[in-house]
Design a protein around this motif. Structure first.
Motif, PDB file in Angstrom:
ATOM      1  N   VAL A 185      -3.345   5.815   0.208  1.00 58.62           N
ATOM      2  CA  VAL A 185      -3.897   6.574  -1.281  1.00 58.62           C
ATOM      3  C   VAL A 185      -4.402   5.165  -1.750  1.00 58.62           C
ATOM      4  O   VAL A 185      -3.644   4.500  -1.663  1.00 58.62           O
ATOM      5  CB  VAL A 185      -1.915   7.167  -2.010  1.00 58.62           C
ATOM      6  N   PHE A 186      -5.158   5.336  -2.581  1.00 60.87           N
ATOM      7  CA  PHE A 186      -5.760   4.339  -3.575  1.00 60.87           C
ATOM      8  C   PHE A 186      -6.399   4.768  -5.004  1.00 60.87           C
ATOM      9  O   PHE A 186      -6.602   6.334  -4.553  1.00 60.87           O
ATOM     10  CB  PHE A 186      -7.233   3.478  -2.633  1.00 60.87           C
ATOM     11  N   GLU A 187      -6.839   4.316  -5.626  1.00 70.25           N
ATOM     12  CA  GLU A 187      -7.083   4.566  -6.394  1.00 70.25           C
ATOM     13  C   GLU A 187      -8.126   5.961  -6.299  1.00 70.25           C
ATOM     14  O   GLU A 187      -9.042   5.259  -5.541  1.00 70.25           O
ATOM     15  CB  GLU A 187      -7.709   3.749  -7.749  1.00 70.25           C
ATOM     16  N   HIS A 188      -8.350   6.530  -7.563  1.00 68.11           N
ATOM     17  CA  HIS A 188      -9.323   7.711  -7.506  1.00 68.11           C
ATOM     18  C   HIS A 188     -10.870   7.206  -7.737  1.00 68.11           C
ATOM     19  O   HIS A 188     -10.540   6.197  -8.739  1.00 68.11           O
ATOM     20  CB  HIS A 188      -9.188   8.304  -8.692  1.00 68.11           C
ATOM     21  N   GLY A 189     -12.131   7.810  -7.901  1.00 65.79           N
ATOM     22  CA  GLY A 189     -13.292   6.999  -8.430  1.00 65.79           C
ATOM     23  C   GLY A 189     -13.901   5.536  -7.245  1.00 65.79           C
ATOM     24  O   GLY A 189     -14.799   4.990  -7.876  1.00 65.79           O
ATOM     25  N   THR A 190     -13.307   5.063  -6.694  1.00 72.86           N
ATOM     26  CA  THR A 190     -13.019   4.063  -5.345  1.00 72.86           C
ATOM     27  C   THR A 190     -13.705   4.667  -4.315  1.00 72.86           C
ATOM     28  O   THR A 190     -13.348   5.269  -3.610  1.00 72.86           O
ATOM     29  CB  THR A 190     -12.319   3.338  -5.048  1.00 72.86           C
ATOM     30  N   SER A 191     -14.999   3.735  -4.508  1.00 74.91           N
ATOM     31  CA  SER A 191     -15.796   4.511  -3.107  1.00 74.91           C
ATOM     32  C   SER A 191     -15.643   3.548  -1.765  1.00 74.91           C
ATOM     33  O   SER A 191     -16.399   4.626  -0.530  1.00 74.91           O
ATOM     34  CB  SER A 191     -17.771   3.868  -3.428  1.00 74.91           C
ATOM     35  N   GLU A 192     -14.733   3.002  -2.188  1.00 72.74           N
ATOM     36  CA  GLU A 192     -14.692   2.320  -0.329  1.00 72.74           C
ATOM     37  C   GLU A 192     -12.684   2.234  -0.607  1.00 72.74           C
ATOM     38  O   GLU A 192     -12.180   1.154  -1.817  1.00 72.74           O
ATOM     39  CB  GLU A 192     -15.175   1.299  -0.213  1.00 72.74           C
ATOM     40  N   PRO A 193     -12.113   2.484   0.845  1.00 72.80           N
ATOM     41  CA  PRO A 193     -10.650   1.400  -0.037  1.00 72.80           C
ATOM     42  C   PRO A 193     -10.737   0.077   0.344  1.00 72.80           C
ATOM     43  O   PRO A 193     -10.949  -0.364   0.604  1.00 72.80           O
ATOM     44  CB  PRO A 193      -9.938   2.649   1.591  1.00 72.80           C
ATOM     45  N   PRO A 194     -10.077  -0.261  -0.862  1.00 63.94           N
ATOM     46  CA  PRO A 194     -10.056  -1.322  -1.217  1.00 63.94           C
ATOM     47  C   PRO A 194      -9.262  -2.433   0.419  1.00 63.94           C
ATOM     48  O   PRO A 194      -8.533  -2.110   1.283  1.00 63.94           O
ATOM     49  CB  PRO A 194      -8.424  -2.226  -2.476  1.00 63.94           C
ATOM     50  N   PRO A 195      -9.362  -4.210   0.386  1.00 59.45           N
ATOM     51  CA  PRO A 195      -9.005  -4.552   1.853  1.00 59.45           C
ATOM     52  C   PRO A 195      -8.180  -4.059   2.352  1.00 59.45           C
ATOM     53  O   PRO A 195      -7.406  -4.425   3.187  1.00 59.45           O
ATOM     54  CB  PRO A 195      -9.040  -5.870   1.155  1.00 59.45           C
ATOM     55  N   GLU A 196      -6.352  -4.079   1.499  1.00 57.00           N
ATOM     56  CA  GLU A 196      -5.248  -4.129   1.233  1.00 57.00           C
ATOM     57  C   GLU A 196      -4.694  -3.150   2.055  1.00 57.00           C
ATOM     58  O   GLU A 196      -4.135  -2.735   3.019  1.00 57.00           O
ATOM     59  CB  GLU A 196      -4.306  -4.481   0.451  1.00 57.00           C
ATOM     60  N   VAL A 197      -5.440  -1.716   2.146  1.00 55.31           N
ATOM     61  CA  VAL A 197      -5.770  -0.046   2.766  1.00 55.31           C
ATOM     62  C   VAL A 197      -6.141  -0.744   3.704  1.00 55.31           C
ATOM     63  O   VAL A 197      -6.027  -0.178   5.193  1.00 55.31           O
ATOM     64  CB  VAL A 197      -6.534   0.584   1.808  1.00 55.31           C
TER      65      VAL A 197
ATOM     66  N   VAL B 258       0.830  -1.346   0.335  1.00 63.21           N
ATOM     67  CA  VAL B 258      -0.089  -0.148  -0.208  1.00 63.21           C
ATOM     68  C   VAL B 258       1.056   1.856   0.001  1.00 63.21           C
ATOM     69  O   VAL B 258       2.466   1.551   0.737  1.00 63.21           O
ATOM     70  CB  VAL B 258      -1.126  -0.205   1.581  1.00 63.21           C
ATOM     71  N   ARG B 259       0.884   1.801  -0.647  1.00 62.00           N
ATOM     72  CA  ARG B 259       1.107   3.303  -0.562  1.00 62.00           C
ATOM     73  C   ARG B 259       1.269   4.440   0.668  1.00 62.00           C
ATOM     74  O   ARG B 259       0.098   4.493   0.689  1.00 62.00           O
ATOM     75  CB  ARG B 259       1.149   4.399  -2.001  1.00 62.00           C
ATOM     76  N   ILE B 260       1.969   4.389   1.385  1.00 56.98           N
ATOM     77  CA  ILE B 260       1.509   5.484   2.322  1.00 56.98           C
ATOM     78  C   ILE B 260       2.763   6.463   2.054  1.00 56.98           C
ATOM     79  O   ILE B 260       3.978   6.362   2.170  1.00 56.98           O
ATOM     80  CB  ILE B 260       1.753   4.433   3.662  1.00 56.98           C
ATOM     81  N   CYS B 261       1.490   7.498   2.449  1.00 53.97           N
ATOM     82  CA  CYS B 261       2.624   8.912   2.730  1.00 53.97           C
ATOM     83  C   CYS B 261       2.373   9.656   4.041  1.00 53.97           C
ATOM     84  O   CYS B 261       1.781   9.798   4.471  1.00 53.97           O
ATOM     85  CB  CYS B 261       2.378  10.273   1.742  1.00 53.97           C
ATOM     86  N   THR B 262       3.539   9.914   4.846  1.00 54.58           N
ATOM     87  CA  THR B 262       3.651  10.302   5.861  1.00 54.58           C
ATOM     88  C   THR B 262       3.594  11.322   6.398  1.00 54.58           C
ATOM     89  O   THR B 262       5.126  12.005   5.825  1.00 54.58           O
ATOM     90  CB  THR B 262       3.760   8.813   6.625  1.00 54.58           C
ATOM     91  N   VAL B 263       3.074  12.225   6.729  1.00 55.21           N
ATOM     92  CA  VAL B 263       4.055  13.593   7.338  1.00 55.21           C
ATOM     93  C   VAL B 263       3.261  13.387   9.257  1.00 55.21           C
ATOM     94  O   VAL B 263       2.888  12.497   9.468  1.00 55.21           O
ATOM     95  CB  VAL B 263       2.975  14.953   6.768  1.00 55.21           C
ATOM     96  N   ALA B 264       4.456  14.009   9.953  1.00 54.07           N
ATOM     97  CA  ALA B 264       3.744  15.059  11.706  1.00 54.07           C
ATOM     98  C   ALA B 264       3.604  15.589  11.989  1.00 54.07           C
ATOM     99  O   ALA B 264       4.899  16.746  11.922  1.00 54.07           O
ATOM    100  CB  ALA B 264       4.949  13.283  11.666  1.00 54.07           C
ATOM    101  N   HIS B 265       2.831  15.786  12.607  1.00 53.64           N
ATOM    102  CA  HIS B 265       3.259  16.564  14.048  1.00 53.64           C
ATOM    103  C   HIS B 265       4.124  16.730  14.750  1.00 53.64           C
ATOM    104  O   HIS B 265       3.791  16.071  15.878  1.00 53.64           O
ATOM    105  CB  HIS B 265       1.463  17.310  14.276  1.00 53.64           C
ATOM    106  N   ALA B 266       5.582  16.509  14.636  1.00 51.63           N
ATOM    107  CA  ALA B 266       6.958  15.536  15.562  1.00 51.63           C
ATOM    108  C   ALA B 266       6.729  16.153  16.519  1.00 51.63           C
ATOM    109  O   ALA B 266       7.026  14.777  17.096  1.00 51.63           O
ATOM    110  CB  ALA B 266       7.971  15.149  14.104  1.00 51.63           C
ATOM    111  N   GLY B 267       7.028  16.893  16.973  1.00 57.44           N
ATOM    112  CA  GLY B 267       6.775  17.174  17.934  1.00 57.44           C
ATOM    113  C   GLY B 267       6.178  16.651  19.272  1.00 57.44           C
ATOM    114  O   GLY B 267       6.318  16.788  20.427  1.00 57.44           O
ATOM    115  N   ASP B 268       5.083  16.641  18.855  1.00 55.14           N
ATOM    116  CA  ASP B 268       4.260  15.824  19.711  1.00 55.14           C
ATOM    117  C   ASP B 268       3.618  14.537  19.635  1.00 55.14           C
ATOM    118  O   ASP B 268       2.451  14.184  20.488  1.00 55.14           O
ATOM    119  CB  ASP B 268       2.875  17.014  20.078  1.00 55.14           C
ATOM    120  N   GLY B 269       4.469  13.934  18.565  1.00 54.00           N
ATOM    121  CA  GLY B 269       4.113  12.783  18.267  1.00 54.00           C
ATOM    122  C   GLY B 269       2.994  12.311  17.475  1.00 54.00           C
ATOM    123  O   GLY B 269       2.521  11.377  17.384  1.00 54.00           O
TER     124      GLY B 269
END
Length: 452
Positions: free
Chosen positions: A377-389, A359-370
């Motif tokens: 991220v999954f395919e545009h137009g998909t009504s529900e995230p796929p099982p692997e997500v 699965v494609r995961i893009c991470t940002v963080a307010h790292a100073g408070d954990g």
């Protein structure tokens, strides 16, 4: 007379919208969650409009879904079948700004950045600043107890909320809190409503704390060859007592998304970027200390801004992260929060989940408070995230709880996190929370199916 006709007649002309196409534009938030078929939308212009709507809803047992600007990321403002949407966006007045007392009274539709700009005309600021601060509203921030980039030093929305004007489910008006910096009379009802996601009452005004504008901040950006090294640098900075006013972490996937969009000149070996800031009186010296700690923990490059323009460019880089990821596909946006000492472990768990489930995961963080925001991220137009997500998300949430963390630091539970809620709260807490809900909303008409 139909029930909806009674609502129309109780409000000024133009307040009630029944056109299905127009209603649909108010029925969803920023998530992929599909709404049902609401009955109508009320475009409230005053507290009296809210009172009339809730009295009608209580009489006719109609669910009400409050909303602000619709920028939520947990499905909390998604309207179901037969509901009335109560939009508070038109209630956008700053009723009072009192510089001597360092407070403001704002209606729920006030844009967060507009309140901050108004305060700055008096040498003050409104500290909470979610990344959506240019489009999100004070009411929405209160509903989810929003955080933001500066919360590492100044706290989340609850820390700036002194008092509230709330319309209860039956139309009664409740005033909570105070105008003073201190006060312990009775239970903390203000704190109870902040973060309640519209399930206990509808906030129609808030008395909020303002703070003096600090010194011009000193900002640095550090590049790392691994996300774990960046996490270790954050832990070192916080442990050293540097007290940053901002500490934001972006992973390689996020940086690539921004680079594809805005061509920021991303280097091949940069796996993570840490953006930090100090607005202390010795900000330049504090930034220099943080720079050394980054280098001690594996940073390959560190630059300290030399002008306000450079600072704005660096902060702008962080604020454009979500829009850049939206260009890649539909997004399941999460915000687990863990103790700062285990931030590198949580980062490692996110990376492992992405690899294990493909699965494609893009991470940002307010790292100073954990507070981490892994975006699945999954395919545009998909009504529900796929099982692997969902499988990867389940792994990330479970690991966050194992590390002593929480399912959500600032986005709220909404509908997206309800499937994991029992893992964190436990049966006694659930029973108490449902009891509180029954006191304030015995007919269960306020944002039903959300948050608890």
């Amino acid at each position: 007379m139909r029930p909806i006709d009674a609502l129309v007649s109780s409000l000024p002309d133009g307040r009630v919208v029944t056109d299905p196409d127009v209603i649909d534009s108010y029925a969803r938030d920023r998530t992929f969650v599909a709404p049902g078929k609401p009955l109508a939308a009320v475009l409230a212009g005053s507290r009296d409009d809210v009172v009339a709507t809730l009295r009608w809803a209580s009489e006719h047992r109609v669910p009400v879904v409050p909303r602000g600007a619709g920028t939520g990321l947990a499905g909390g403002a998604t309207a179901g079948d037969g509901a009335v949407i109560l939009s508070l966006a038109r209630m956008d007045q700053i009723r009072e700004l009192a510089p001597a007392d360092e407070i403001a009274v704002a209606e729920p539709g006030v844009i967060t950045a507009d309140l901050d700009r108004a305060a700055r005309q008096h040498g003050l600021m409104y500290a909470p600043d979610p990344s959506s601060y240019e489009i999100s509203t004070i009411g929405g921030n209160l509903a989810t107890n929003a955080g933001g980039l500066r919360c590492v030093k100044y706290g989340v929305t609850r820390d700036s909320a002194l008092g509230l004007e709330v319309v209860l489910a039956d139309g009664r008006i409740l005033n909570t809190g105070r105008r003073t910096m201190k006060g312990v009379t009775g239970y903390d009802l203000t704190g109870l409503f902040v973060g309640s996601e519209g399930t206990l009452g509808v906030i129609t005004a808030a008395t909020v704390r303002l703070r003096p504008v600090p010194a011009a901040p000193a900002t640095f950006a550090a590049e790392f060859g691994s996300l774990r090294d960046a996490g270790a640098a954050v832990s070192a900075i916080m442990a050293a007592g540097c007290q940053p006013s901002l500490m934001e972490l972006l992973d390689r996937a996020t940086l690539e998304a921004i680079d594809d969009w805005r061509n920021i000149g991303l280097e091949a070996g940069t796996m993570a970027m840490l953006i930090g800031q100090s607005d202390a009186s010795d900000g330049q010296a504090a930034a220099a200390r943080m720079e050394r700690l980054c280098l001690d923990n594996g940073a390959t490059f560190v630059a300290v801004s030399s002008s306000p323009q450079e600072t704005e460019e660096l902060i702008g880089l962080r604020r454009m992260a979500y829009q850049a990821k939206e260009r890649l596909g539909a997004c399941l946006v999460e915000d687990v929060c863990v103790p700062r000492s285990v931030l590198p472990d949580m980062i490692g768990a996110i990376e492992a989940a992405a690899a294990r489930h493909g699965v494609r995961i893009c991470t940002v963080a307010h790292a100073g408070d954990g507070n981490l925001h892994p975006v699945f991220v999954f395919e545009h137009g998909t009504s529900e995230p796929p099982p692997e997500v969902w499988a990867a998300a389940d792994e990330v949430f479970t690991r966050a709880l194992e590390l002593g963390g929480t399912l959500t630091g600032e986005h709220g539970v909404g509908v997206l996190k309800r499937r994991w809620l029992a893992l964190e709260t436990g049966p006694v807490a659930r029973e108490v929370q449902h009891g509180i809900k029954a006191v304030f909303d015995p007919l269960n008409i306020l944002n039903p199916g959300k948050a608890i």
